[in-house]
Design a protein around this motif. Structure first.
Motif, PDB file in Angstrom:
ATOM      1  N   PHE A   1      62.866  29.995 -62.990  1.00 43.49           N
ATOM      2  CA  PHE A   1      63.724  30.425 -61.887  1.00 43.49           C
ATOM      3  C   PHE A   1      63.932  31.921 -62.011  1.00 43.49           C
ATOM      4  CE2 PHE A   1      66.680  29.443 -65.324  1.00 43.49           C
ATOM      5  CZ  PHE A   1      67.614  30.469 -65.274  1.00 43.49           C
ATOM      6  N   ARG A   2      64.535  32.534 -60.989  1.00 44.04           N
ATOM      7  CA  ARG A   2      64.822  33.966 -61.029  1.00 44.04           C
ATOM      8  C   ARG A   2      66.265  34.226 -60.617  1.00 44.04           C
ATOM      9  NH1 ARG A   2      60.916  35.649 -56.252  1.00 44.04           N
ATOM     10  NH2 ARG A   2      59.918  36.829 -57.916  1.00 44.04           N
ATOM     11  N   SER A   3      66.762  35.377 -61.018  1.00 45.86           N
ATOM     12  CA  SER A   3      68.129  35.762 -60.657  1.00 45.86           C
ATOM     13  C   SER A   3      68.253  37.277 -60.822  1.00 45.86           C
ATOM     14  CB  SER A   3      69.145  35.031 -61.539  1.00 45.86           C
ATOM     15  OG  SER A   3      70.469  35.315 -61.117  1.00 45.86           O
ATOM     16  N   PHE A   4      69.479  37.777 -60.714  1.00 47.87           N
ATOM     17  CA  PHE A   4      69.767  39.188 -60.940  1.00 47.87           C
ATOM     18  C   PHE A   4      70.152  39.415 -62.401  1.00 47.87           C
ATOM     19  CE2 PHE A   4      70.742  39.135 -56.328  1.00 47.87           C
ATOM     20  CZ  PHE A   4      69.927  40.199 -55.934  1.00 47.87           C
ATOM     21  N   GLU A   5      69.831  40.578 -62.915  1.00 44.42           N
ATOM     22  CA  GLU A   5      70.136  40.939 -64.291  1.00 44.42           C
ATOM     23  C   GLU A   5      71.636  40.885 -64.582  1.00 44.42           C
ATOM     24  OE1 GLU A   5      68.874  44.615 -67.245  1.00 44.42           O
ATOM     25  OE2 GLU A   5      69.209  44.997 -65.102  1.00 44.42           O
ATOM     26  N   ARG A   6      72.449  41.273 -63.591  1.00 40.41           N
ATOM     27  CA  ARG A   6      73.897  41.323 -63.823  1.00 40.41           C
ATOM     28  C   ARG A   6      74.628  40.110 -63.245  1.00 40.41           C
ATOM     29  NH1 ARG A   6      74.038  47.412 -61.531  1.00 40.41           N
ATOM     30  NH2 ARG A   6      72.769  48.389 -63.167  1.00 40.41           N
ATOM     31  N   ALA A   7      73.891  39.088 -62.850  1.00 39.64           N
ATOM     32  CA  ALA A   7      74.530  37.874 -62.344  1.00 39.64           C
ATOM     33  C   ALA A   7      75.365  37.229 -63.451  1.00 39.64           C
ATOM     34  CB  ALA A   7      73.477  36.895 -61.840  1.00 39.64           C
ATOM     35  N   VAL A   8      76.443  36.570 -63.036  1.00 38.22           N
ATOM     36  CA  VAL A   8      77.334  35.943 -64.012  1.00 38.22           C
ATOM     37  C   VAL A   8      76.574  34.944 -64.872  1.00 38.22           C
ATOM     38  CG1 VAL A   8      79.342  34.445 -64.276  1.00 38.22           C
ATOM     39  CG2 VAL A   8      79.382  36.287 -62.584  1.00 38.22           C
ATOM     40  N   LYS A   9      75.719  34.129 -64.244  1.00 36.92           N
ATOM     41  CA  LYS A   9      75.000  33.115 -65.012  1.00 36.92           C
ATOM     42  C   LYS A   9      74.059  33.720 -66.045  1.00 36.92           C
ATOM     43  CE  LYS A   9      71.707  32.287 -61.234  1.00 36.92           C
ATOM     44  NZ  LYS A   9      72.602  32.755 -60.130  1.00 36.92           N
ATOM     45  N   VAL A  10      73.484  34.881 -65.708  1.00 35.96           N
ATOM     46  CA  VAL A  10      72.581  35.536 -66.658  1.00 35.96           C
ATOM     47  C   VAL A  10      73.368  36.084 -67.836  1.00 35.96           C
ATOM     48  CG1 VAL A  10      70.941  37.427 -66.968  1.00 35.96           C
ATOM     49  CG2 VAL A  10      70.872  36.031 -64.894  1.00 35.96           C
ATOM     50  N   ARG A  11      74.551  36.638 -67.596  1.00 37.84           N
ATOM     51  CA  ARG A  11      75.396  37.121 -68.701  1.00 37.84           C
ATOM     52  C   ARG A  11      75.795  35.961 -69.607  1.00 37.84           C
ATOM     53  NH1 ARG A  11      78.141  40.223 -64.572  1.00 37.84           N
ATOM     54  NH2 ARG A  11      80.025  38.981 -64.868  1.00 37.84           N
ATOM     55  N   ARG A  12      76.085  34.827 -69.007  1.00 39.45           N
ATOM     56  CA  ARG A  12      76.428  33.645 -69.824  1.00 39.45           C
ATOM     57  C   ARG A  12      75.227  33.168 -70.631  1.00 39.45           C
ATOM     58  NH1 ARG A  12      79.434  30.201 -65.076  1.00 39.45           N
ATOM     59  NH2 ARG A  12      81.307  31.497 -64.841  1.00 39.45           N
ATOM     60  N   ILE A  13      74.048  33.171 -70.003  1.00 32.48           N
ATOM     61  CA  ILE A  13      72.842  32.712 -70.683  1.00 32.48           C
ATOM     62  C   ILE A  13      72.527  33.589 -71.889  1.00 32.48           C
ATOM     63  CG2 ILE A  13      70.316  32.597 -70.422  1.00 32.48           C
ATOM     64  CD1 ILE A  13      70.864  31.549 -67.543  1.00 32.48           C
ATOM     65  N   ARG A  14      72.783  34.895 -71.778  1.00 34.15           N
ATOM     66  CA  ARG A  14      72.531  35.784 -72.917  1.00 34.15           C
ATOM     67  C   ARG A  14      73.410  35.412 -74.107  1.00 34.15           C
ATOM     68  NH1 ARG A  14      69.239  39.948 -71.423  1.00 34.15           N
ATOM     69  NH2 ARG A  14      69.207  40.532 -69.196  1.00 34.15           N
ATOM     70  N   ARG A  15      74.636  34.942 -73.827  1.00 32.92           N
ATOM     71  CA  ARG A  15      75.534  34.515 -74.902  1.00 32.92           C
ATOM     72  C   ARG A  15      75.205  33.108 -75.377  1.00 32.92           C
ATOM     73  NH1 ARG A  15      79.650  36.661 -71.396  1.00 32.92           N
ATOM     74  NH2 ARG A  15      80.140  34.514 -70.824  1.00 32.92           N
ATOM     75  N   ASN A  16      74.864  32.243 -74.434  1.00 30.69           N
ATOM     76  CA  ASN A  16      74.644  30.835 -74.758  1.00 30.69           C
ATOM     77  C   ASN A  16      73.516  30.300 -73.879  1.00 30.69           C
ATOM     78  OD1 ASN A  16      74.731  28.123 -75.349  1.00 30.69           O
ATOM     79  ND2 ASN A  16      76.730  27.747 -74.432  1.00 30.69           N
ATOM     80  N   PRO A  17      72.303  30.170 -74.411  1.00 29.94           N
ATOM     81  CA  PRO A  17      71.163  29.743 -73.600  1.00 29.94           C
ATOM     82  C   PRO A  17      71.134  28.256 -73.259  1.00 29.94           C
ATOM     83  CG  PRO A  17      70.479  30.069 -75.864  1.00 29.94           C
ATOM     84  CD  PRO A  17      71.907  30.515 -75.797  1.00 29.94           C
ATOM     85  N   SER A  18      72.076  27.487 -73.786  1.00 32.37           N
ATOM     86  CA  SER A  18      72.130  26.061 -73.460  1.00 32.37           C
ATOM     87  C   SER A  18      72.739  25.877 -72.071  1.00 32.37           C
ATOM     88  CB  SER A  18      72.967  25.300 -74.492  1.00 32.37           C
ATOM     89  OG  SER A  18      72.339  25.340 -75.757  1.00 32.37           O
TER      90      SER A  18
ATOM     91  N   ILE B   1      65.426  39.204 -62.878  1.00 32.92           N
ATOM     92  CA  ILE B   1      65.011  38.553 -64.130  1.00 32.92           C
ATOM     93  C   ILE B   1      64.307  37.236 -63.781  1.00 32.92           C
ATOM     94  CG2 ILE B   1      66.889  39.616 -65.419  1.00 32.92           C
ATOM     95  CD1 ILE B   1      66.997  35.882 -65.004  1.00 32.92           C
ATOM     96  N   HIS B   2      63.360  36.866 -64.611  1.00 38.98           N
ATOM     97  CA  HIS B   2      62.734  35.557 -64.526  1.00 38.98           C
ATOM     98  C   HIS B   2      63.004  34.823 -65.829  1.00 38.98           C
ATOM     99  CE1 HIS B   2      60.334  37.765 -61.460  1.00 38.98           C
ATOM    100  NE2 HIS B   2      60.532  36.641 -60.806  1.00 38.98           N
ATOM    101  N   ALA B   3      63.236  33.535 -65.715  1.00 39.10           N
ATOM    102  CA  ALA B   3      63.635  32.774 -66.888  1.00 39.10           C
ATOM    103  C   ALA B   3      62.862  31.468 -66.988  1.00 39.10           C
ATOM    104  CB  ALA B   3      65.131  32.483 -66.850  1.00 39.10           C
ATOM    105  N   GLU B   4      62.636  31.057 -68.221  1.00 44.09           N
ATOM    106  CA  GLU B   4      61.973  29.780 -68.504  1.00 44.09           C
ATOM    107  C   GLU B   4      63.043  28.745 -68.840  1.00 44.09           C
ATOM    108  OE1 GLU B   4      58.488  29.169 -71.519  1.00 44.09           O
ATOM    109  OE2 GLU B   4      60.389  28.757 -72.561  1.00 44.09           O
ATOM    110  N   LEU B   5      62.909  27.577 -68.253  1.00 42.12           N
ATOM    111  CA  LEU B   5      63.860  26.489 -68.470  1.00 42.12           C
ATOM    112  C   LEU B   5      63.121  25.316 -69.088  1.00 42.12           C
ATOM    113  CD1 LEU B   5      66.634  25.110 -68.000  1.00 42.12           C
ATOM    114  CD2 LEU B   5      65.848  24.550 -65.687  1.00 42.12           C
ATOM    115  N   THR B   6      63.575  24.864 -70.253  1.00 42.30           N
ATOM    116  CA  THR B   6      62.967  23.714 -70.915  1.00 42.30           C
ATOM    117  C   THR B   6      64.021  22.656 -71.175  1.00 42.30           C
ATOM    118  OG1 THR B   6      63.302  24.777 -73.070  1.00 42.30           O
ATOM    119  CG2 THR B   6      61.140  25.033 -72.041  1.00 42.30           C
ATOM    120  N   LEU B   7      63.579  21.415 -71.255  1.00 46.46           N
ATOM    121  CA  LEU B   7      64.491  20.343 -71.630  1.00 46.46           C
ATOM    122  C   LEU B   7      64.973  20.568 -73.049  1.00 46.46           C
ATOM    123  CD1 LEU B   7      62.521  17.343 -70.118  1.00 46.46           C
ATOM    124  CD2 LEU B   7      64.746  18.190 -69.372  1.00 46.46           C
ATOM    125  N   LEU B   8      66.228  20.270 -73.317  1.00 50.13           N
ATOM    126  CA  LEU B   8      66.834  20.597 -74.600  1.00 50.13           C
ATOM    127  C   LEU B   8      66.117  19.932 -75.770  1.00 50.13           C
ATOM    128  CD1 LEU B   8      69.066  22.193 -75.904  1.00 50.13           C
ATOM    129  CD2 LEU B   8      70.564  20.236 -75.671  1.00 50.13           C
TER     130      LEU B   8
END
Length: 270
Positions: A178-195, A258-265
């Motif tokens: 998926f893609r998003s913005f670098e400063r999007a709230v979800k991206v900031r959260r993902i940097r702290r916690n990728p789960s 930003i582009h991100a890879e999503l995998t099953l946990l």
């Protein structure tokens, strides 16, 4: 298996198809807008309704060629092209009643367009409203997401509170992107916690199925380009035109794309 073309051959294929499609559609519009001018240009006597119909069919052929460059489904492409031609043909019969034909003919043509439009709608529903190219899922759990347009992506604040937002998804093998913005709230959260958690959703983000646990990895380089290409292939207009244009306009405020890879946990842990 489809044979791969060289870069030069692929460029040629796309360029010729686009050029002929645009030219054909342009001739169709010319016939419809100014049939007398077209008749003068090609050197034969004008008959308004005949040229209007030539324009309708030329337009339909051009639309079909152009859509074939971005849509992967042959039936949907053919239906859309025929609807374009037949609907304009219907209008021609209404506009040109003073030179021949009958109102009944216009009604019959109109009914055909409505019937085809309904068929096109059913085909869209059958395809999950995805007309671009889709990959295959190596993991059975990801198979329902191959034609899924939107997922609800849930990320977590520092205190563990969940926040959800809709994103477009594309599946390739055992990975999704998926893609998003670098400063999007979800991206900031993902940097702290990728789960994260993710599940099917409407375009507005309303969940339509169960959520699955996953893990996100932000991409760079070749992987970044691959994710962009896969999104563009699945969503030719949305992620080929609209979203990139919006991201360029809003880059100063929200940062780069930003582009991100999503995998099953479970696979992430493996």
């Amino acid at each position: 298996m489809m044979n791969r073309l060289s870069t030069v051959a692929q460029i040629y294929l796309v360029a010729v198809t686009a050029a002929v499609g645009a030219t054909t559609a342009g001739i169709g519009i010319w016939c419809l807008v100014d049939p007398n001018s077209f008749a003068d240009a090609v050197g034969f006597d004008a008959h308004r309704h005949f040229l209007h119909d030539v324009g309708a069919f030329q337009l339909g052929l051009g639309v079909t060629l152009l859509l074939a460059l971005i849509w992967a489904d042959a039936l949907a492409t053919a239906l859309a092209g025929f609807i374009a031609a037949n609907t304009v043909h219907t209008v021609n019969h209404v506009v040109d009643l003073d030179v021949g034909g009958s109102a009944a003919q216009a009604w019959v043509l109109g009914v055909v367009s409505v019937a085809l439009a309904l068929a096109f709608g059913l085909r869209l529903r059958q395809l999950g409203y995805v007309l671009g190219s889709v990959g295959t899922a190596a993991n059975p759990t990801l198979m329902p997401f191959v034609r899924q347009k939107t997922i609800a992506l849930t990320t977590f604040r520092k205190d563990g509170t969940a926040g959800s937002s809709p994103v477009s998804i594309v599946v390739d093998g055992d990975r999704a992107y998926f893609r998003s913005f670098e400063r999007a709230v979800k991206v900031r959260r993902i940097r702290r916690n990728p789960s994260v958690e993710f599940g099917p959703a409407t375009a507005s983000g309303k969940p339509t199925g169960s959520a699955l646990p996953g893990r996100v990895r932000l991409l760079e380089g070749a992987e970044y380009q691959k994710a962009a290409r896969l999104l563009r292939q699945k969503y030719p207009f949305l992620h080929g035109v609209l979203v990139p244009s919006a991201h360029r306009l809003m880059r100063r405020k929200f940062g780069r794309t930003i582009h991100a890879e999503l995998t099953l946990l479970s696979e992430s842990r493996t």
